[in-house]
Scaffold this active site. Structure first.
Site, PDB file in Angstrom:
ATOM      1  N   TYR A   1       0.834  -1.206   0.000  1.00 53.07           N
ATOM      2  CA  TYR A   1       0.000   0.000   0.000  1.00 53.07           C
ATOM      3  C   TYR A   1       0.867   1.254   0.000  1.00 53.07           C
ATOM      4  O   TYR A   1       2.041   1.236   0.368  1.00 53.07           O
ATOM      5  CB  TYR A   1      -0.885   0.040   1.251  1.00 53.07           C
ATOM      6  CG  TYR A   1      -2.032  -0.928   1.268  1.00 53.07           C
ATOM      7  CD1 TYR A   1      -3.124  -0.777   0.416  1.00 53.07           C
ATOM      8  CD2 TYR A   1      -2.051  -1.991   2.169  1.00 53.07           C
ATOM      9  CE1 TYR A   1      -4.187  -1.663   0.445  1.00 53.07           C
ATOM     10  CE2 TYR A   1      -3.113  -2.884   2.206  1.00 53.07           C
ATOM     11  CZ  TYR A   1      -4.173  -2.710   1.342  1.00 53.07           C
ATOM     12  OH  TYR A   1      -5.215  -3.583   1.367  1.00 53.07           O
TER      13      TYR A   1
ATOM     14  N   THR B   1      -0.817  -1.088  -4.590  1.00 54.85           N
ATOM     15  CA  THR B   1      -2.229  -0.712  -4.508  1.00 54.85           C
ATOM     16  C   THR B   1      -2.372   0.782  -4.253  1.00 54.85           C
ATOM     17  O   THR B   1      -1.854   1.293  -3.262  1.00 54.85           O
ATOM     18  CB  THR B   1      -2.932  -1.508  -3.395  1.00 54.85           C
ATOM     19  OG1 THR B   1      -2.833  -2.902  -3.697  1.00 54.85           O
ATOM     20  CG2 THR B   1      -4.395  -1.122  -3.281  1.00 54.85           C
TER      21      THR B   1
ATOM     22  N   HIS C   1     -11.474  -2.404  -5.999  1.00 54.35           N
ATOM     23  CA  HIS C   1     -11.204  -2.980  -4.684  1.00 54.35           C
ATOM     24  C   HIS C   1     -12.376  -3.868  -4.234  1.00 54.35           C
ATOM     25  O   HIS C   1     -12.732  -3.916  -3.062  1.00 54.35           O
ATOM     26  CB  HIS C   1     -10.943  -1.881  -3.656  1.00 54.35           C
ATOM     27  CG  HIS C   1      -9.897  -2.235  -2.638  1.00 54.35           C
ATOM     28  ND1 HIS C   1      -8.597  -1.847  -2.751  1.00 54.35           N
ATOM     29  CD2 HIS C   1      -9.959  -2.956  -1.490  1.00 54.35           C
ATOM     30  CE1 HIS C   1      -7.894  -2.276  -1.708  1.00 54.35           C
ATOM     31  NE2 HIS C   1      -8.702  -2.968  -0.928  1.00 54.35           N
TER      32      HIS C   1
END
Length: 381
Positions: A129, A155, A275
């Site tokens: 992330y 991500t 997502h």
């Protein structure tokens, strides 16, 4: 119960898991409109049925970033997957490696990357992330390199957590969460023994390895909220592209302009994804977003897609809409919760059978042959 599909695994998982874990996996953001659209829009994609095309010999393999894979599938990064079966990420990774497909390790997994990557025949990919703690990000990248991980999935669609109403009702968050979760676990004795007792430690393995002390599930939501970074932009991420010398896939693209930005950034691939409907409720479904993105960057980037995939036929639909590969998320975790590695292996076998059937009935002989030509008139592509 008889298991013949991901839908069957979902129902079996609902019965087996404590409600807070089932709804954390099963739910989406807001009123879950995008979650429903992901499934519904994909199932509305109609294919051209063809006959007498001589499809006895089929090639279901594909190549991404110079490596050959047995199916056009990878297991998506799922946070806390290790809570759905005993050392769940390890079991899922081994099932994926046995079938010759990648397992993508979540940053917020229960099992650390070191534990998962061992014995996976270089099939483990690492997901990261965008976080405020740059020290953690650098440490994670270094550990991934040391373990021989070649592909990074970065991500970018979670600068803030989505509004997940189910979590407050289920006990995953909200008042008296720990007590509610404990009571739910007591009422699911099979899960409590197999995972709750024998599956310890229950911490965030990658974060604990960096911090040098356990980061338990009670810290999970708070750590995420404190570390997501809504102020970041493409320029702020250049240091990651400079440091990572392997393939990099940007996950969370829903707009053609963002796909072009990912290409300009130096990405090797993208994941067209909302997502799983867990971020912006009201965003386009993947099936509707994918064709325009493929028109913009197909051939320039390797295009993956996820969100709404429940059958092997859905995989073929995504490929026809422009994807080069498909990530499985919820579907494989339902199977993991019910049967561990054997459950994941069985689900992959079900998907493979579905893909073979769809290829024969649309008249294609290899995964590389699947494209817009198999879409029926009026399909989104």
């Amino acid at each position: 119960m008889i298991i013949s599909s991901a839908t069957d695994y979902r129902e079996a998982a609902r019965r087996r898991l404590p409600p807070f874990l089932f709804h954390y996996l099963d739910g989406g953001a807001g009123t879950e409109g995008t979650l429903r659209a992901n499934v519904g829009d994909l199932q509305q994609v109609a294919l051209r049925q063809r006959v007498l095309k001589g499809s006895a010999q089929l090639d279901l393999g594909t190549t991404w970033f110079g490596e050959r894979h047995g199916l056009p599938l990878a297991l998506a990064p799922i946070g806390l997957a290790g809570m759905y079966a005993r050392r769940g990420e390890v079991q899922a990774a081994r099932a994926a490696a046995a079938r010759g497909i990648p397992f993508i390790q979540s940053t917020v997994s229960v099992c650390a990357l070191d534990e998962v990557a061992a014995g996976c025949e270089r099939r483990a990919w690492a997901q990261l992330y965008v976080l405020k703690d740059r020290g953690f990000m650098r440490d994670y990248l270094e550990r991934a390199r040391r373990l021989g991980v070649r592909t990074l999935v970065f991500t970018v669609d979670m600068p803030v957590p989505g509004a997940r109403y189910r979590d407050a009702h289920s006990g995953m968050s909200g008042r008296h969460g720990p007590l509610r979760r404990m009571w739910q676990a007591v009422r699911r004795p099979r899960w409590a023994l197999d995972v709750g007792l024998l599956g310890r430690p229950h911490d965030l393995g990658n974060i604990s390895a960096y911090r040098g002390n356990p980061t338990g599930l009670a810290d999970y939501i708070g750590w995420l909220g404190a570390n997501f970074d809504p102020g970041i932009d493409w320029a702020d991420l250049q240091w990651i592209r400079d440091e990572w010398d392997g393939p990099m896939v940007i996950k969370g693209i829903l707009d053609a302009d963002d796909a072009r930005a990912a290409q300009a950034f130096g990405a090797d691939g993208i994941v067209v994804s909302n997502h799983g409907g867990r971020q912006l409720d009201g965003a386009l479904s993947t099936a509707r977003a994918l064709p325009a993105i493929a028109a913009a960057v197909k051939g320039e980037l390797t295009i993956f897609a996820d969100s709404g995939v429940r059958t092997g036929l859905d995989v073929v639909r995504m490929l026809a809409l422009g994807a080069d590969g498909v990530l499985l998320g919820r579907a494989y975790v339902y199977a993991l919760a019910v049967g561990g590695a054997a459950g994941v292996a069985n689900l992959l076998a079900i998907f493979e059978k579905d893909i073979r059937t769809a290829m024969v009935l649309t008249g294609v002989k290899s995964v590389g042959d699947i494209g817009p030509q198999i879409l029926a008139a009026g399909a989104p592509g």
